[in-house]
Design an enzyme around this catalytic site. Structure first.
Site, PDB file in Angstrom:
ATOM      1  N   ASP A 180       1.552  70.593  50.428  1.00  0.00           N
ATOM      2  CA  ASP A 180       0.919  71.721  51.135  1.00  0.00           C
ATOM      3  C   ASP A 180       0.047  71.295  52.329  1.00  0.00           C
ATOM      4  OD1 ASP A 180       2.155  73.644  49.659  1.00  0.00           O
ATOM      5  OD2 ASP A 180       0.451  74.121  48.380  1.00  0.00           O
ATOM      6  N   HIS A 201       4.125  68.711  44.122  1.00  0.00           N
ATOM      7  CA  HIS A 201       3.105  69.735  43.869  1.00  0.00           C
ATOM      8  C   HIS A 201       3.669  70.734  42.853  1.00  0.00           C
ATOM      9  CE1 HIS A 201      -0.058  72.516  44.233  1.00  0.00           C
ATOM     10  NE2 HIS A 201       0.308  73.174  45.310  1.00  0.00           N
TER      11      HIS A 201
END
Lengths: 52, 403
Positions: free
Chosen positions: B167, B82
């Site tokens: 996440d 990410h």
């Protein structure tokens, strides 16, 4: 009618389904979507789409 | 400081080497009273691999934790699951320092990292489903676009049955405990729900598809290692079921009354509406945005069936606290809500009308016409507010009965 894929998030615009939440009727070709139409998933502009 | 920060063993060959941010209270507009962690993971395979990095000011903490296991220069690969700055902020400095053979990200991750840092490091794109050999272990990548950025991906380590989920399944919770089974379940549920409501909610349809995609891979998963908060090694089935429930956004027998007030008139209306809702058997939360934070409102809306919003009118507009909250909630795209607007005004009353317009833009089904009261509500006006509460309760019950 061709399906188009959003290059940002991968959403596929299917003319057979249209985009009811975005006010686009079934059977609307990608080319006929209004210029201000955006990807219903990520908000990307129409020019971020490519034929599937 | 070198010896203060140690790695935490997750499995025989995987270590947590992240950082704990005890002080963060505002995560791009999401209030984080419990701080957060930025999780990075070290895989001690033949080709030593680092999964994600940490927010820039925490680079030394991460390197210290790595050093407690191995010389960081021995890291061969870095994977960026990410690109957001809390996981990549020190990536370029770390690349310069440890000089890995290769750095990998999704194709969009490569583009995003270039646009974030404008530097010349080569980052190798990996494809959805591609496998990377680490010698004695293998990583498989899965694109998870829009959970919650376009670049996001999962990385699966088959030999340890471990999913690095960036996440997804994360929470903003600074603790010295590293695993879910070391924390009270109600804390996990509250923090995971708050995180879902504030970060993941707009992409709920994709969450459901991704969970199906993961199930279809046949991957055995005994550990989920997210980029924030505790590592899941006990309650995996539970958190996955919660994600399915939150993503489905089925309306619940709950109303949330959110308002801001100038001289307590709109507050009196909010109280009367809330009391009537509760009396009609609807679980009701009431939040004055004069005191609460927008991200607390998002948490309350996550499992609601009705959203009732109120404002005074200030200079022909809604109060700025409500403009803030409504902009935020609209972006989070909560679905399947009914609702109504209310408020007190002195002479014009645009605020309530504007609130109702936003509710319609959010595709909230209007359960009752907007209710505006001039100046301080008297007994009769408060009775009308109670009627509004009853109407919303009845509409919600109808909706629940038919869904």
């Amino acid at each position: 009618m061709k399906k188009y894929v959003c290059s940002i998030c991968g959403y596929v615009y299917d003319p057979a389904k249209g985009d009811p939440d975005g006010g686009i009727a079934k059977g609307t070709a990608f080319e006929d979507l209004p210029a201000e139409w955006v990807c219903p998933v990520c908000g990307a502009a129409k020019d971020e789409f490519a034929p599937e | 400081m070198e010896n203060v920060y140690s790695a935490v063993k997750v499995t025989n060959n995987v270590y947590w080497v992240g950082a704990i941010d005890w002080g963060i209270r505002d995560f791009h507009g999401y209030t984080t009273p419990e701080g957060s962690t930025y999780n990075a993971y070290l895989i001690m395979a033949d080709e030593v691999t680092l999964i994600d990095t940490v927010k820039a000011p925490f680079k030394d903490e991460m390197l210290s934790r790595i050093r407690s296991v191995i010389d960081p220069a021995k890291i061969k690969y870095i994977i960026s699951n990410h690109a957001e700055m809390d996981h990549s902020g020190c990536l370029n400095e770390v690349i310069d320092l440890i000089k890995p053979d290769k750095v990998f990200a999704s194709a969009i991750g490569v583009k995003t990292l270039k646009e974030l840092y404008h530097d010349q490091h080569e980052i190798v794109p990996v494809k959805n489903g591609e496998t990377l050999s680490l010698g004695n272990m293998n990583l498989t990548f899965m694109e998870t676009r829009m959970i919650h950025w376009p670049d996001s991906m999962f990385t699966y380590l088959a030999e340890e049955e471990l999913l690095f989920s960036q996440d997804a399944f994360g929470m903003h919770l600074a603790t010295l405990e590293r695993f879910d089974d070391e924390l009270p379940q109600h804390t996990l549920e509250f923090e995971a729900a708050t995180y879902y409501a504030n970060i993941v909610l707009p992409y709920s349809a994709i969450v459901l598809k991704t969970l199906e995609k993961v199930a279809a891979t046949g991957w055995k998963i005994k550990i989920i290692a997210p980029d924030h908060g505790p590592i899941w090694r006990k309650n995996l089935g539970w958190i996955i079921e919660l994600y399915k429930k939150w993503a489905a956004q089925k309306p619940a027998n709950k109303a949330v009354v959110i308002y801001a007030t100038m001289w307590h008139s709109t507050e009196k209306m909010a109280r009367a509406i809330s009391e009537a809702l509760a009396e009609a058997g609807v679980r009701t939360s009431i939040l004055s945005m004069n005191h609460f934070h927008r991200s607390q409102a998002a948490y309350e809306v996550l499992e609601a069936g009705a959203l009732v919003v109120g404002t005074s009118t200030l200079n022909n507009n809604m109060l700025p606290q409500m403009a803030d909250t409504m902009t935020y909630l609209k972006g989070l795209k909560p679905a399947n809500l009914i609702g109504a607007a209310f408020g007190s005004f002195g002479w014009s009353g645009e605020g309530v009308r504007d609130l109702e317009t936003i509710l319609k833009e959010m595709k909230v089904e209007i359960a009752a016409p907007a209710l505006s009261i001039r100046n301080v509500p008297n007994k009769g006006a408060l009775e009308i507010c109670q009627e509004l509460g009853k109407t919303i309760a009845a509409e919600l019950k109808n909706k629940l009965a038919s869904s």
